[in-house]
Design an enzyme around this catalytic site. Structure first.
Site, PDB file in Angstrom:
ATOM      1  N   THR A 199      19.794  22.910 -30.346  1.00 11.47           N
ATOM      2  CA  THR A 199      18.792  23.206 -29.464  1.00 11.47           C
ATOM      3  C   THR A 199      19.475  23.531 -27.954  1.00 11.47           C
ATOM      4  O   THR A 199      18.875  24.234 -27.150  1.00 11.47           O
ATOM      5  CB  THR A 199      17.746  21.841 -29.408  1.00 11.47           C
ATOM      6  OG1 THR A 199      17.420  21.490 -30.643  1.00 11.47           O
ATOM      7  CG2 THR A 199      16.663  22.262 -28.279  1.00 11.47           C
ATOM      8  N   HIS A 228      21.454  12.343 -28.609  1.00 14.95           N
ATOM      9  CA  HIS A 228      21.104  12.168 -29.949  1.00 14.95           C
ATOM     10  C   HIS A 228      21.553  10.878 -30.446  1.00 14.95           C
ATOM     11  O   HIS A 228      22.691  10.268 -30.100  1.00 14.95           O
ATOM     12  CB  HIS A 228      21.543  13.373 -31.003  1.00 14.95           C
ATOM     13  CG  HIS A 228      20.825  14.580 -30.787  1.00 14.95           C
ATOM     14  ND1 HIS A 228      21.010  15.562 -29.573  1.00 14.95           N
ATOM     15  CD2 HIS A 228      19.948  15.246 -31.493  1.00 14.95           C
ATOM     16  CE1 HIS A 228      20.083  16.580 -29.782  1.00 14.95           C
ATOM     17  NE2 HIS A 228      19.484  16.183 -30.794  1.00 14.95           N
ATOM     18  N   ALA A 237      15.068  27.840 -36.897  1.00 16.40           N
ATOM     19  CA  ALA A 237      14.609  27.613 -35.796  1.00 16.40           C
ATOM     20  C   ALA A 237      15.498  26.267 -35.456  1.00 16.40           C
ATOM     21  O   ALA A 237      15.676  25.505 -36.296  1.00 16.40           O
ATOM     22  CB  ALA A 237      13.242  26.993 -35.801  1.00 16.40           C
ATOM     23  N   GLY A 293      17.998  19.434 -49.158  1.00 12.85           N
ATOM     24  CA  GLY A 293      18.447  18.383 -48.359  1.00 12.85           C
ATOM     25  C   GLY A 293      17.405  17.433 -48.360  1.00 12.85           C
ATOM     26  O   GLY A 293      17.203  16.459 -47.313  1.00 12.85           O
ATOM     27  N   ASN A 348      14.835  24.023 -33.381  1.00  7.85           N
ATOM     28  CA  ASN A 348      14.020  22.969 -33.116  1.00  7.85           C
ATOM     29  C   ASN A 348      12.530  23.283 -33.491  1.00  7.85           C
ATOM     30  O   ASN A 348      12.243  24.158 -32.918  1.00  7.85           O
ATOM     31  CB  ASN A 348      14.257  22.325 -31.718  1.00  7.85           C
ATOM     32  CG  ASN A 348      13.779  20.915 -31.383  1.00  7.85           C
ATOM     33  OD1 ASN A 348      12.608  20.524 -31.937  1.00  7.85           O
ATOM     34  ND2 ASN A 348      14.591  20.398 -30.929  1.00  7.85           N
ATOM     35  N   ARG A 387      17.438  12.515 -43.664  1.00 11.63           N
ATOM     36  CA  ARG A 387      16.562  12.226 -42.703  1.00 11.63           C
ATOM     37  C   ARG A 387      15.407  13.256 -42.463  1.00 11.63           C
ATOM     38  O   ARG A 387      14.090  12.731 -42.691  1.00 11.63           O
ATOM     39  CB  ARG A 387      17.158  11.762 -41.313  1.00 11.63           C
ATOM     40  CG  ARG A 387      18.124  10.528 -41.265  1.00 11.63           C
ATOM     41  CD  ARG A 387      18.870  10.600 -39.975  1.00 11.63           C
ATOM     42  NE  ARG A 387      19.837  11.554 -39.865  1.00 11.63           N
ATOM     43  CZ  ARG A 387      21.052  11.403 -40.039  1.00 11.63           C
ATOM     44  NH1 ARG A 387      21.483  10.177 -40.762  1.00 11.63           N
ATOM     45  NH2 ARG A 387      21.960  12.358 -39.951  1.00 11.63           N
ATOM     46  N   LYS A 409      24.455  12.156 -35.942  1.00  8.51           N
ATOM     47  CA  LYS A 409      24.466  13.509 -36.024  1.00  8.51           C
ATOM     48  C   LYS A 409      25.928  13.988 -36.147  1.00  8.51           C
ATOM     49  O   LYS A 409      26.881  13.545 -35.298  1.00  8.51           O
ATOM     50  CB  LYS A 409      23.858  13.901 -34.749  1.00  8.51           C
ATOM     51  CG  LYS A 409      23.886  15.612 -34.508  1.00  8.51           C
ATOM     52  CD  LYS A 409      22.683  15.917 -33.350  1.00  8.51           C
ATOM     53  CE  LYS A 409      22.741  17.529 -33.008  1.00  8.51           C
ATOM     54  NZ  LYS A 409      22.394  18.098 -34.299  1.00  8.51           N
TER      55      LYS A 409
HETATM   56  N1  LIG Z   1      15.397  22.402 -36.559  1.00  9.41           N
HETATM   57  C1  LIG Z   1      14.769  21.155 -36.066  1.00  9.41           C
HETATM   58  O1  LIG Z   1      13.624  20.908 -35.662  1.00  9.41           O
HETATM   59  C2  LIG Z   1      15.590  19.856 -36.614  1.00  9.41           C
HETATM   60  C3  LIG Z   1      17.002  20.130 -37.143  1.00  9.41           C
HETATM   61  N2  LIG Z   1      17.736  19.315 -37.493  1.00  9.41           N
HETATM   62  C4  LIG Z   1      19.017  19.547 -38.019  1.00  9.41           C
HETATM   63  O2  LIG Z   1      18.837  19.621 -39.506  1.00  9.41           O
HETATM   64  C5  LIG Z   1      20.054  19.257 -40.098  1.00  9.41           C
HETATM   65  C6  LIG Z   1      19.801  18.046 -40.984  1.00  9.41           C
HETATM   66  O3  LIG Z   1      19.439  16.808 -40.312  1.00  9.41           O
HETATM   67  P1  LIG Z   1      19.546  15.423 -40.987  1.00  9.41           P
HETATM   68  O4  LIG Z   1      18.273  15.360 -41.920  1.00  9.41           O
HETATM   69  O5  LIG Z   1      19.410  14.358 -39.734  1.00  9.41           O
HETATM   70  O6  LIG Z   1      20.806  15.244 -41.540  1.00  9.41           O
HETATM   71  P2  LIG Z   1      21.003  14.319 -42.952  1.00  9.41           P
HETATM   72  O7  LIG Z   1      22.490  14.189 -42.992  1.00  9.41           O
HETATM   73  O8  LIG Z   1      20.168  13.057 -42.911  1.00  9.41           O
HETATM   74  O9  LIG Z   1      20.407  15.147 -44.172  1.00  9.41           O
HETATM   75  C7  LIG Z   1      21.385  16.202 -44.874  1.00  9.41           C
HETATM   76  C8  LIG Z   1      20.840  16.219 -46.113  1.00  9.41           C
HETATM   77  O10 LIG Z   1      21.633  17.322 -46.735  1.00  9.41           O
HETATM   78  C9  LIG Z   1      22.250  17.043 -47.783  1.00  9.41           C
HETATM   79  N3  LIG Z   1      23.003  18.186 -48.156  1.00  9.41           N
HETATM   80  C10 LIG Z   1      24.333  18.225 -47.779  1.00  9.41           C
HETATM   81  N4  LIG Z   1      24.873  19.389 -48.475  1.00  9.41           N
HETATM   82  C11 LIG Z   1      24.054  20.061 -49.383  1.00  9.41           C
HETATM   83  C12 LIG Z   1      24.129  21.217 -50.089  1.00  9.41           C
HETATM   84  N5  LIG Z   1      25.158  21.747 -50.355  1.00  9.41           N
HETATM   85  N6  LIG Z   1      22.991  21.305 -50.783  1.00  9.41           N
HETATM   86  C13 LIG Z   1      22.023  20.854 -50.877  1.00  9.41           C
HETATM   87  N7  LIG Z   1      21.754  19.451 -49.903  1.00  9.41           N
HETATM   88  C14 LIG Z   1      22.869  19.274 -49.198  1.00  9.41           C
HETATM   89  C15 LIG Z   1      22.780  15.776 -47.884  1.00  9.41           C
HETATM   90  O11 LIG Z   1      23.162  15.058 -48.845  1.00  9.41           O
HETATM   91  C16 LIG Z   1      21.697  15.129 -46.889  1.00  9.41           C
HETATM   92  O12 LIG Z   1      20.657  14.399 -47.777  1.00  9.41           O
HETATM   93  C17 LIG Z   1      20.997  18.812 -38.968  1.00  9.41           C
HETATM   94  O13 LIG Z   1      21.818  20.262 -39.040  1.00  9.41           O
HETATM   95  C18 LIG Z   1      20.113  18.865 -37.840  1.00  9.41           C
HETATM   96  O14 LIG Z   1      20.943  19.132 -36.584  1.00  9.41           O
HETATM   97  C19 LIG Z   1      17.496  17.845 -37.161  1.00  9.41           C
HETATM   98  C20 LIG Z   1      16.214  17.758 -36.682  1.00  9.41           C
HETATM   99  C21 LIG Z   1      15.136  18.546 -36.223  1.00  9.41           C
HETATM  100  O1  LIG Z   2      20.472  16.390 -35.507  1.00 12.74           O
HETATM  101  C1  LIG Z   2      19.411  16.280 -35.150  1.00 12.74           C
HETATM  102  O2  LIG Z   2      18.908  15.165 -35.177  1.00 12.74           O
HETATM  103  C2  LIG Z   2      18.676  17.253 -34.642  1.00 12.74           C
HETATM  104  N1  LIG Z   2      19.149  18.417 -34.479  1.00 12.74           N
HETATM  105  C3  LIG Z   2      18.699  19.849 -34.098  1.00 12.74           C
HETATM  106  C4  LIG Z   2      19.603  20.081 -32.988  1.00 12.74           C
HETATM  107  O3  LIG Z   2      20.958  20.231 -33.165  1.00 12.74           O
HETATM  108  O4  LIG Z   2      19.185  20.699 -32.169  1.00 12.74           O
HETATM  109  C5  LIG Z   2      17.311  19.525 -33.525  1.00 12.74           C
HETATM  110  C6  LIG Z   2      17.034  18.086 -32.696  1.00 12.74           C
HETATM  111  O5  LIG Z   2      17.666  18.066 -31.697  1.00 12.74           O
HETATM  112  C7  LIG Z   2      17.293  16.948 -33.823  1.00 12.74           C
END
Ligand SMILES: NC(=O)C1=CN([C@@H]2O[C@H](COP(=O)(O)OP(=O)(O)OC[C@H]3O[C@@H](n4cnc5c(N)ncnc54)[C@H](O)[C@@H]3O)[C@@H](O)[C@H]2O)C=CC1
Ligand SMILES: O=C(O)C1=N[C@H](C(=O)O)C[C@H](O)C1
Length: 250
Positions: free
Chosen positions: A147, A136, A106, A9, A108, A13, A140
């Site tokens: 979270t 958010h 995790a 990924g 978050n 972002r 998203k």
């Molecule tokens: N655990 C945490 O602290 C956080 C979790 N997240 C979560 O992370 C995930 C990603 O969020 P963002 O980066 O904002 O999304 P995004 O849409 O910017 O990035 C997702 C990426 O995954 C790629 N992707 C899609 N299918 C794929 C596959 N089969 N193989 C490889 N790559 C693939 C897309 O092309 C894209 O580049 C979401 O589920 C979000 O909720 C986001 C922020 C913090």
């Molecule tokens: O998509 C996001 O941006 C985020 N996703 C995670 C969630 O769904 O809890 C973590 C954080 O809130 C940012």
């Protein structure tokens, strides 16, 4: 010893921010940036010890199984997990060929969010009512946030352990879902607003008083110390670990 890291990924972002954080972190080396269309096999993983998945809820579980088959430990920040998908990862980890492998998932990685979840569970038994509001950026794809689901589950578990019943709520009609989603009996509300990044408020109420617990991630930099910590420690925690709090002394 250097830990070699692949990011899945990597064009997203979070993935692009993680690539930079890995490059900036002492003792970590970024060996692969993978995204849509890349096969998650040993060749593309380029000798990685640990893979980090920030993709989309619809593919993350399949990615984890492929990454385990390719022989790497996995850190997952992608949302969309539930008891069934956790169970399938546990089953995979129990296979002889995955012996000693580790997966950390995790919802978050921001310290403020991990603490907010912990504080909410600690406070929950002392209040009649508790609801979760997550806010958010509008790009998203999933709601409610992972979270918020984990926060609501923590509140519900703490209330159940304390012997509390259902929360007071006289609502009789709600044809359009104005009361939000309900996760283990806890109402969860999702706001999508241009300008926001990732925010959550937990409101807990008693007669005449309210406690508000709020976490704000203004920048994706907030998640990076937790991701780097998870990359450094995941291989010392064989099996499935859920939540960054498992690596912290909370
Ligand atoms: N655990 C945490 O602290 C956080 C979790 N997240 C979560 O992370 C995930 C990603 O969020 P963002 O980066 O904002 O999304 P995004 O849409 O910017 O990035 C997702 C990426 O995954 C790629 N992707 C899609 N299918 C794929 C596959 N089969 N193989 C490889 N790559 C693939 C897309 O092309 C894209 O580049 C979401 O589920 C979000 O909720 C986001 C922020 C913090
Ligand atoms: O998509 C996001 O941006 C985020 N996703 C995670 C969630 O769904 O809890 C973590 C954080 O809130 C940012």
């Amino acid at each position: 010893m250097t830990i070699r890291v692949a990011v899945v990924g990597a064009a997203g972002r979070m993935g692009s921010t993680v690539c930079q954080a890995v490059q900036d972190a002492k003792g970590l080396e970024l060996v692969a940036r993978l995204d849509v269309g890349d096969t998650l096999d040993a060749e593309h993983l380029a000798g990685a010890d640990v893979a980090v998945d920030f993709t989309v809820p619809s593919v993350t579980e399949a990615n984890v199984h492929s990454l385990l088959d390719a022989g790497v430990d996995v850190v997952v920040g992608t949302t969309g997990w539930n008891e069934e998908s956790y169970g399938r990862v546990r089953e995979h980890l129990a296979r002889p060929e995955a012996a000693g492998r580790s997966v950390l998932i995790a919802p978050n990685f921001a310290l403020s969010a991990v603490l907010a979840m912990s504080f909410a569970a600690k406070a929950a038994p002392y209040f009649e009512s508790a609801e979760v509001i997550e806010l958010h950026h509008p790009n998203k794809v999933d709601a409610p946030s992972g979270t918020a689901v984990a926060t609501a589950q923590g509140i519900a578990a703490a209330r159940a352990e304390a012997g509390l019943g259902a929360m007071p709520d006289a609502t009789q009609t709600d044809p359009d879902g104005a009361r939000g989603a309900v996760v283990d009996g806890v109402h969860v509300h999702a706001v999508r607003l241009r300008g926001l990044t990732a925010h959550e408020e937990v409101v807990l109420g008693n007669p005449g008083e309210q406690l508000t617990i709020r976490t704000d991630s203004f920048d994706r930099a907030s998640f990076m110390p937790g991701v780097v910590l998870a990359v450094r420690q995941v291989s010392s925690h064989p099996g499935l670990t859920i939540g960054l709090d498992a690596l912290l002394d909370l």
